[in-house]
Design an enzyme around this catalytic site. Structure first.
Site, PDB file in Angstrom:
ATOM      1  N   GLU A 399     -15.207  21.998 -25.055  1.00  0.00           N
ATOM      2  CA  GLU A 399     -16.390  22.107 -24.186  1.00  0.00           C
ATOM      3  C   GLU A 399     -16.111  23.112 -23.099  1.00  0.00           C
ATOM      4  O   GLU A 399     -16.983  23.877 -22.688  1.00  0.00           O
ATOM      5  CB  GLU A 399     -16.724  20.732 -23.589  1.00  0.00           C
ATOM      6  CG  GLU A 399     -18.024  20.692 -22.787  1.00  0.00           C
ATOM      7  CD  GLU A 399     -17.861  21.012 -21.303  1.00  0.00           C
ATOM      8  OE1 GLU A 399     -18.867  21.037 -20.580  1.00  0.00           O
ATOM      9  OE2 GLU A 399     -16.725  21.263 -20.847  1.00  0.00           O
ATOM     10  N   SER A 595     -56.713  32.862 -15.595  1.00  0.00           N
ATOM     11  CA  SER A 595     -55.255  32.864 -15.451  1.00  0.00           C
ATOM     12  C   SER A 595     -54.622  32.836 -16.835  1.00  0.00           C
ATOM     13  O   SER A 595     -55.128  32.162 -17.739  1.00  0.00           O
ATOM     14  CB  SER A 595     -54.817  31.630 -14.668  1.00  0.00           C
ATOM     15  OG  SER A 595     -53.444  31.379 -14.887  1.00  0.00           O
ATOM     16  N   HIS A 657     -36.126  25.445 -27.087  1.00  0.00           N
ATOM     17  CA  HIS A 657     -37.004  24.539 -26.336  1.00  0.00           C
ATOM     18  C   HIS A 657     -37.891  25.348 -25.403  1.00  0.00           C
ATOM     19  O   HIS A 657     -37.420  26.263 -24.726  1.00  0.00           O
ATOM     20  CB  HIS A 657     -36.152  23.543 -25.542  1.00  0.00           C
ATOM     21  CG  HIS A 657     -36.843  22.242 -25.267  1.00  0.00           C
ATOM     22  ND1 HIS A 657     -37.868  22.133 -24.369  1.00  0.00           N
ATOM     23  CD2 HIS A 657     -36.654  20.998 -25.787  1.00  0.00           C
ATOM     24  CE1 HIS A 657     -38.271  20.858 -24.335  1.00  0.00           C
ATOM     25  NE2 HIS A 657     -37.557  20.148 -25.191  1.00  0.00           N
TER      26      HIS A 657
HETATM   27 ZN   LIG Z   1     -16.328  18.754 -18.436  1.00  0.00          ZN
END
Ligand SMILES: [Zn+2]
Length: 706
Positions: A399, A595, A657
């Site tokens: 990570e 808009s 996303h």
């Molecule tokens: Zn961490």
């Protein structure tokens, strides 16, 4: 890699008077009255099982040696986790191996060549009474720094953000070919963004140091006497451009399974081309003292007793950096508790195992909590309580490099996850103090707040939610920007392993921690002693996190109707749209004509109507047939997926996303398509992006039966 949350959390809890409820227990969202009785019974047993003593023991073992991703020690810890999980009764326990670019340091040198000769120590001091600080912690470095040998005059560039360089340019200071010296924080900005900015501005190298005003003696007592960083502490870290695409830079968008196709490193967009090295302030001070030129703005001044001059020079520095570009094996540990009724629906719980050194808080506090949770839910299983849905445990690797193993695993099992994943709950660091902070998609606000309502805060008779509310009320007066009245922060950026689940796969996520003063992040002092003496003496917040995490997992796994409420999502979308549209009208004036956001507002109205109807149907499905519940559950799972666009956001196809993306600083970018079009002052692109966003929201409304 979790410090972002500390700076972004602006949470103020609802004052739920849980202590006042002595009569009937409050309802549990998603459960019929009858199911709630069974659930309460299972939870009551579960809440007895976490053990501070065993968490302490596991934490000591996890932090006994440095366990960088790719190291033999980190592999040993993976095998240890696997064996324990098996012994505790978890099912389908196995290690998934990925082969990824994992650069390790070979030789790193920083020396001043004028006005005098001096070598930076690049070392952290051993501390009396803490034997682990005397162990070999390896060379301090920035992973994914370029290798090379460069010499240049130094400029002090404050936080190393674009506005800092603009100020230097306005002073007539040409930074091209020079070495930037910048501070880590104030305001928080991901180190990879500092590297990118320096690269774009034409610098030859960058040094990033920890100023005592940010995480050292200006904040309070330093380790070993307090939580803040001592003079020699160094914040290691990765600097990849994973805000463009996370995971192994050589397999962008596909899994690094053994034998996978790899692109050449020269084509990898997430690999920086600049040399970057982290420094302690003890080393940085020598260079700062040797700078002349104009005094910088007071906001750039840190906690050192010197004028913080900009340069350039006369200090000249030589950086020699040699980092290998090796492909190394990393290990994701997976275990399951198979669901008794709906085994193909999966609730996923994850934490990363790899650390820059010992990883006391980051991530071993979370790893020790994950072990406590696996043991506790394993015990529940052995006692005969099997959840309805499957619970998946994941121990991620690398990570710290670039959200590597969670990204690779998510890419590898993308099709399964799209069908099966109910939600992903991430705990990176579980406890550096007592302050509960959480981020989640808005559909899960109620799950988080009900779990916080039902778990007691250590040392209090009150619930986590109540204690968090009181604390935030106190803090709100002091913090002018603490304007959120919510327990759960609904603005998600990046910086931990939930990214692939939310941004790439459209799976609802929660991210949680208990925070406190913590100035030793990614240094040798982030270790067992820091945690057991300062961050969480007694390990009570570690087990509080076990309880919160477990209650959420059990509720997601056992609910009759999934505890997702899309009505708050609709409210947030309306707020977000107004906010981003405001930036456009501020920039362009109200103007004439419709808009570009008109279709977005219409879609949000559809979504709000659909969310309200889905909520009504969900409530009646509690008393309905299994088929009715299955149908509504499918909709509730698929609605978040519908917010993805297969083309991604402009320039970042991996990030699909349409509501959430990280800024390059890791801060949340809300409605990234329109927001970035406005930043680019591109009206045509804004119109396109608003239509794309509206289509995604309409799709989600359609899934919810709107
Ligand atoms: Zn961490």
């Amino acid at each position: 890699m979790s410090s972002i949350r500390r700076s972004l959390a602006t949470t103020l809890a609802l004052a739920l008077a849980a202590t006042a409820v002595h009569t009937a227990p409050p309802a549990i969202f998603g459960f019929s009255d009858a199911s709630a009785v069974t659930e309460r019974r299972a939870e009551a047993r579960f809440l007895q099982l976490p053990s501070e003593a065993r968490v302490r023991e596991d934490h000591r073992f996890l932090t006994a040696e440095p366990h960088l991703a790719g190291s033999p020690r980190n592999r040993l810890l993976a095998e240890w986790q696997r064996d324990r999980w098996q012994a505790w009764g978890l099912e389908d326990v196995h290690i998934v191996t990925h082969e990824v670019l994992l650069p390790w340091p070979q030789d790193i040198r920083v020396e001043m060549v004028s006005p005098r000769t001096w070598h930076a120590s690049l070392k952290e001091d051993a501390v009396a009474g803490d034997p682990s600080t005397a162990l070999d912690a390896g060379q301090t470095y920035h992973a994914f720094s370029a290798s090379g040998d460069v010499t240049g005059e130094v400029v002090y560039a404050g936080s190393g953000n674009p506005d800092n360089y603009d100020w230097l340019a306005a002073q007539g200071i040409d930074v091209r070919g020079k070495i930037a010296l910048v501070r880590y924080s104030v305001p928080y900005s991901y180190r990879g963004f500092k590297a990118l900015t320096a690269q774009q501005r034409g610098l030859a190298g960058i040094l990033i140091y920890s100023d005592p005003a940010d995480d050292g003696f200006k904040r309070g007592k330093t380790y070993p006497d307090g939580p803040w960083g001592p003079e020699s502490h160094i914040q290691r870290g990765g600097i990849p451009f994973d805000f463009l695409v996370p995971g192994d830079p050589l397999t962008p968008g596909w899994a690094s399974v053994p034998g996978a196709r790899r692109i050449p490193i020269s084509e990898a967009v997430s690999v920086p081309k600049i040399i970057s090295v982290p420094l302690s302030y003890r080393d940085a001070r020598v260079i700062l003292e040797a700078l002349e030129g104009p005094e910088t703005p007071s906001a750039w001044h840190g906690g050192l007793d010197l004028p913080y001059r900009a340069g350039a020079g006369p200090a000249r520095v030589r950086l020699r950096v040699s980092i290998d570009s090796q492909i190394r094996e990393i290990q994701t540990v997976i275990g399951r508790i198979r669901g008794g009724e709906l085994p193909d629906e999966e609730v996923i719980l994850g934490n990363h195992r790899d650390a820059w050194v010992f990883g006391g808080v980051d991530p071993s506090s979370g790893s020790a909590t994950l072990m406590d949770l696996a043991r506790s839910l394993g015990t529940l299983l052995r006692e005969g309580t099997r959840p309805k849905r499957t619970i998946v445990f994941a121990s991620w690797d690398a990570e710290e490099f670039t959200l590597t193993s969670s990204t690779e695993w998510g890419e590898q099992f993308a099709d399964d996850l799209r069908r099966r994943a109910v939600a992903y709950i991430n705990v990176d660091s579980s406890a550096s103090g007592p302050n509960f902070t959480s981020s989640a998609v808005p559909s899960l606000n109620r799950l988080v707040s009900e779990a916080a309502r039902d778990v007691r805060a250590p040392g209090h008779r009150a619930s986590i939610a109540t204690v968090a509310a009181e604390r935030k009320t106190r803090e709100a007066g002091a913090l002018p920007n603490a304007n959120s009245a919510e327990l759960v922060n609904n603005r998600l950026g990046s910086g931990s392993d939930y990214t692939v689940f939310l941004n790439h796969l459209g799976i609802p996520v929660v991210d949680m921690s208990f925070d406190g003063p913590y100035g030793v992040y990614h240094s040798v002092y982030d270790n067992h002693q820091w945690v057991s003496r300062i961050g969480d003496p007694g390990f009570r917040y570690h087990t509080a996190m076990t309880r919160l995490w477990g209650v959420m997992a059990l509720r997601l796994a056992n609910a009759d109707v999934l505890p997702f409420d899309y009505r708050p999502y609709a409210e947030r979308l309306a707020t977000f749209a107004k906010e981003v549209e405001g930036r456009w009208t501020d920039a362009k004036g109200a103007g004439s004509g419709p808009s570009p956001f008109a279709p977005v507002h219409t879609a949000i109205q559809h979504f709000a109507d659909a969310a309200a109807r889905a909520h009504t149907r969900a409530a009646s499905a509690l008393a309905g047939s299994a088929a009715e519940r299955a149908a509504i559950n499918r909709e509730l799972m698929d609605a978040e997926r519908a917010l993805l666009d297969s083309d991604g956001i402009p320039g970042r196809p991996w990030y699909r996303h349409q509501i959430y993306a990280p800024k390059f600083t890791y801060a949340p970018e809300i409605l990234p398509g329109p927001a970035e079009a406005i930043e680019a002052s591109d009206a045509a692109r804004l119109a396109t992006e608003c239509r794309r966003l509206a289509a995604a929201i309409d799709r989600a409304a359609g899934v919810l039966g709107g």
